[in-house]
Design an enzyme around this catalytic site. Structure first.
Site, PDB file in Angstrom:
ATOM      1  N   LYS A   1       0.856  -1.198   0.000  1.00  0.00           N
ATOM      2  CA  LYS A   1       0.000   0.000   0.000  1.00  0.00           C
ATOM      3  C   LYS A   1       0.883   1.236   0.000  1.00  0.00           C
ATOM      4  CE  LYS A   1      -2.593   1.644   3.646  1.00  0.00           C
ATOM      5  NZ  LYS A   1      -3.805   1.713   4.492  1.00  0.00           N
TER       6      LYS A   1
HETATM    7  C1  R5P Z   1      -3.540   4.651   8.478  1.00  0.00           C
HETATM    8  O1  R5P Z   1      -2.518   4.643   9.077  1.00  0.00           O
HETATM    9  C2  R5P Z   1      -4.146   3.443   8.056  1.00  0.00           C
HETATM   10  O2  R5P Z   1      -3.210   2.488   7.687  1.00  0.00           O
HETATM   11  C3  R5P Z   1      -5.186   3.591   6.992  1.00  0.00           C
HETATM   12  O3  R5P Z   1      -5.642   2.313   6.755  1.00  0.00           O
HETATM   13  C4  R5P Z   1      -4.723   4.156   5.687  1.00  0.00           C
HETATM   14  O4  R5P Z   1      -4.063   5.368   5.853  1.00  0.00           O
HETATM   15  C5  R5P Z   1      -5.865   4.309   4.713  1.00  0.00           C
HETATM   16  O5  R5P Z   1      -6.809   5.179   5.206  1.00  0.00           O
HETATM   17  P1  R5P Z   1      -7.012   6.643   4.595  1.00  0.00           P
HETATM   18  O6  R5P Z   1      -7.629   6.437   3.257  1.00  0.00           O
HETATM   19  O7  R5P Z   1      -7.922   7.333   5.547  1.00  0.00           O
HETATM   20  O8  R5P Z   1      -5.659   7.271   4.473  1.00  0.00           O
END
Ligand code: R5P
Length: 293
Positions: free
Chosen positions: A203
């Protein structure tokens, strides 16, 4: 009683039809074992090869984030529209109905809160507990360039070793510290390191300049995080560009659950990711769905 008649030479072996030997629908994943592929198939849709992961794990270091105050009220109704839920084991056990049948990606690293140095994480969940929870994958934060870079990389590699033992994929999550520049050069570095060291998929964040090179140089699937809440047209445009430029989907949280119409938003994101809807078309869909309330 044994069926002795059933072994007589009366079967049709379709001798003129070679057995199908189709490649798996995710890049870099052909050599994985069956269980690993089966779990990935519970994250990535076989038709589009992409995923909409709903990320609600923010509480593991941010506490009750806006939109996540009540998972039972705000998030459970969205689950039917997500391919996968990314959450902590505390939320999974306390608030997610066990009838949820799509993939669960379990947040497996943690430690410091937003009040401390975030890169100082450790593995916070055992692989055994992940298996007990029947997860599709485990997720671990990797802080390339962070103060505790090596520790976070080691967290990932230990989790990868454990995951390989049991067939559990590991999602390497590239975390960008405040002091680091979020550009394609950094994302190429961080995502490639995760893949080289064994992450099953990675990711990262979308970057407007050069995201194609980030996706191309990462030999395993990439999904993008949504990041801070944006106006809906911008979030849908980001999702559209990301998948058009090589991402295998999104792992989106705040841009869905902080939207003025979260159900409409996740459905619009799905249409972009799985059906290739353009941003303007997706906004039309969002507005139509929003007004159906
Ligand atoms: C944050 O640290 C988490 O890993 C979230 O899952 C990730 O950032 C995705 O969430 P968002 O779209 O709110 O950034």
């Amino acid at each position: 009683m044994a069926d002795t008649d059933g072994v007589q030479e009366t079967h049709d072996y379709h001798l003129d039809t070679p057995m199908k030997n189709e490649p798996f629908h995710l890049k870099g994943c052909n050599a994985l074992d069956w269980g690993m592929k089966n779990r990935l198939g519970n994250i990535f849709d076989a038709r589009s090869g992409r995923t909409v992961m709903l990320a609600v794990d923010h509480g593991y270091f941010m506490g009750p984030t806006t939109g996540l105050e009540r998972i039972d009220i705000n998030i459970v109704p969205l689950l039917e529209h997500a391919d996968t839920l990314m959450c902590t084991r505390g939320i999974l056990r306390s608030s997610i109905p066990p009838t949820f049948n799509q993939g669960v990606v379990l947040r497996a690293s943690g430690g410091p809160s937003i009040l401390k140095e975030l890169s100082n994480e450790e593995i916070a969940v055992s692989m055994e507990d992940g298996i007990r929870l029947n997860v599709a994958a485990m997720a671990v934060q990797v802080f390339i360039g962070g103060e505790f870079e090596t520790r976070s990389v080691h967290n990932m590699t230990r989790l990868v070793d454990a995951g390989n033992r049991y067939g559990i994929p590991v999602l390497g999550v590239t975390a960008v510290g405040k002091e680091l520049v979020r550009d394609a050069k950094y994302m190429r570095l961080a995502t490639r390191i995760c893949a080289e060291l064994g992450a099953t998929y990675v990711k990262t964040y979308y970057v407007a300049e050069g995201f194609e090179s980030v996706a191309a140089s990462c030999p395993v699937p990439i999904v993008i995080a949504g990041g801070k809440k944006l106006p809906e047209p911008e979030a849908l445009t980001m999702a559209y560009r990301a998948v058009q430029e090589g991402a295998s989907g999104v792992d989106m949280g705040r841009n869905i659950f902080q939207s003025e119409a979260p159900t409409a938003m996740i459905r619009a994101v799905r249409a972009v990711v799985h059906d290739g809807l353009r941003p303007a078309e997706a906004m039309d869909l969002f507005n139509t769905l929003k007004n159906q309330k």
